[in-house]
Scaffold this active site. Structure first.
Site, PDB file in Angstrom:
ATOM      1  N   CYS A  90       4.534  -1.447  -5.286  1.00 45.47           N
ATOM      2  CA  CYS A  90       3.566  -1.546  -6.334  1.00 45.47           C
ATOM      3  C   CYS A  90       4.112  -0.990  -7.772  1.00 45.47           C
ATOM      4  CB  CYS A  90       2.435  -0.522  -5.966  1.00 45.47           C
ATOM      5  SG  CYS A  90       2.768   1.360  -4.976  1.00 45.47           S
TER       6      CYS A  90
ATOM      7  N   ASP B  54      -4.114  -2.923 -11.643  1.00 47.73           N
ATOM      8  CA  ASP B  54      -4.130  -2.752 -10.477  1.00 47.73           C
ATOM      9  C   ASP B  54      -2.869  -3.001 -10.062  1.00 47.73           C
ATOM     10  OD1 ASP B  54      -4.168  -1.492  -7.856  1.00 47.73           O
ATOM     11  OD2 ASP B  54      -5.548  -1.139  -7.540  1.00 47.73           O
TER      12      ASP B  54
ATOM     13  N   HIS C  21      -2.013  -3.392  -6.627  1.00 48.35           N
ATOM     14  CA  HIS C  21      -2.586  -3.671  -5.666  1.00 48.35           C
ATOM     15  C   HIS C  21      -3.632  -5.264  -5.192  1.00 48.35           C
ATOM     16  CE1 HIS C  21      -1.007   0.594  -6.293  1.00 48.35           C
ATOM     17  NE2 HIS C  21      -0.918   1.075  -5.414  1.00 48.35           N
TER      18      HIS C  21
END
Length: 458
Positions: free
Chosen positions: A111, A345, A347
């Protein structure tokens, strides 16, 4: 035979964990994000206010918009288009195997590399397209509903796990053709912008040949003791991005470089030296520079006194975002409203897209919906990025950033400073002669310190 059996078990374990992570990170975009109509929204130096429908009505001075030229009143769609136009880089699955490992996905560990890629991508957008650029098709992206996300996730998990067991890998590249491509853009300028838009995304493709792709970043990480599957902190990623840009062999990238601050200090003469390095014998133009500043906003937790500092940074037109996050998760911070940070994000696990094919689909590289997080949840370790087009731009930026640091800092000393002159550390980039010497001994120590001080990222 026993060793072979152990290797097979390890490979099966890796594949199972990868398949589990692929499923785990395939439904993170279901939640809705709410914005207040009573407070301004700042996005990478641009200020949007949703309260006033009449564009001629003046905004109150207490609105918090520090850059008056960039105030856009009452236009939610303009904000959406601006946000969606930023390049979104997420977990991917089923990409070519990373050398030295059995990994074909970065789910669960990549990430921070992805948020670093997003910051660099924004810097390249400013360099080639400018801050005013937006993707013409941005508002055509639809945000899927929760049921479709969930059902797709189950299907993806089943297929991914079955493929892992059988040792097969099917490339799931969407075949969306860009029909009547030329007619979609009103003039040559828009066509040229779209060419650069695609080119920038292709540089971040998940293949060994992509200049700033995951495979290349991991290779540079190996020089600092990192490997695929390890956790990377914001400070380490800053140095990896610098090496990736410096080592990139592409004619379009000769006019840009990266400088990483040393111990929260930007040495102006070092920056200008990097900018003034001749791009070619017949070209004396100075280079653009992306300045990366690794900082800590407190001890174990973020100090609330730094909220104004973070807001001030994201309000600057020079800002290209922040590599940060909350404990165990890295996010790319691009703006704020009130005391909440706006971020993208990484993720979310998406299928590999082959960016080498003509007219590869762009939709999965643009985030359909912004997310918000309270500043109090932010991890103190982060890396701040700025873009300056030339030396004069850098001098103006250093003055403006210094003023902002003094105004926003409640501490006796600012989080980082600009200092005239050179650093005492030797700039090894000009004398690097072999691939094995990409990081100097001093820098390896500095990177090792970043690795031990930063939070664990999953």
């Amino acid at each position: 035979m026993e060793a072979t059996g152990t290797d097979d078990v390890d490979k099966l374990k890796t594949k199972f964990i990868s398949a589990w992570n692929n499923m785990k990170y395939s439904w993170v975009l279901k939640t809705k994000t709410y914005f207040s109509r009573n407070s301004p929204v700042l996005l990478l130096g641009k200020c949007y206010h949703f309260k006033y429908e009449d564009e001629d009505e003046l905004l109150p001075t207490r609105s918090g918009c520090t850059i008056e030229d960039h105030v856009i009143a009452g236009n939610v769609e303009e904000f959406r288009k601006d946000f969606i136009s930023r390049i979104w880089l997420t977990y991917r699955e089923e990409f070519p195997q990373i050398e030295g490992s059995a990994l074909t996905t970065d789910c669960g560990w990549g990430c921070t590399l992805r948020t670093g890629q997003m910051l660099l991508a924004q810097g390249l957008i400013l360099h080639f397209l400018g801050r005013a650029w937006t993707w013409p098709d941005a508002l055509n992206i639809e945000n899927s509903d929760s049921e479709s996300w969930t059902s797709n996730t189950v299907k993806k998990f089943t297929a991914s796990f079955e493929a892992s067991l059988s040792g097969e890998r099917e490339l799931k590249t969407p075949t969306i053709s860009l029909k009547e491509k030329i007619e979609r853009y009103s003039d040559d300028r828009e066509m040229q912008n779209e060419i650069y838009h695609r080119k920038i995304i292709s540089w971040f493709g998940d293949s060994p040949l992509a200049l700033f792709g995951l495979h290349q970043l991991i290779e540079y990480g190996k020089k600092s003791g990192k490997k695929a599957g390890d956790w990377y902190g914001p400070g380490v990623v800053a140095h990896i991005l610098r090496k990736a840009v410096e080592e990139a062999r592409h004619p379009d990238l000769k006019g840009i470089t990266i400088y990483v601050a040393q111990d929260c200090t930007v040495y102006s003469s070092d920056v200008i030296d990097k900018q003034c390095t001749s791009m070619a014998s017949d070209n004396t133009n100075d280079k653009a520079v992306i300045i990366l500043v690794p900082v800590r906003l407190g001890g174990e937790r973020t100090n609330a006194d730094y909220l104004d500092f973070v807001k001030g940074i994201l309000s600057l037109e020079y800002c290209v975002g922040i590599i940060g996050g909350k404990p165990k998760q890295s996010y790319y911070f691009a703006g704020f409203q009130d005391d909440s940070l706006i971020y993208m994000d990484p993720h979310y696990c998406q299928s590999f897209v082959d960016v080498s094919i003509k007219d590869f689909p762009l939709e999965t590289f643009h985030c359909p919906s912004p997310k918000k997080m309270s500043f109090r949840k932010m991890d103190p370790s982060c890396t701040i990025g700025f873009y300056c087009r030339n030396v004069q731009d850098f001098k103006r930026a250093s003055e403006e950033i210094t003023k902002m640091l003094k105004i926003s800092s409640k501490e006796k000393y600012p989080l980082f400073t600009f200092v005239n002159g050179h650093s005492r550390d030797y700039d090894f980039t000009s004398t690097t002669t072999s691939e094995e010497d990409l990081f100097s001994e001093d820098e390896k120590k500095r990177i090792k310190r970043f690795s031990t001080e930063e939070f664990v990222l999953l």
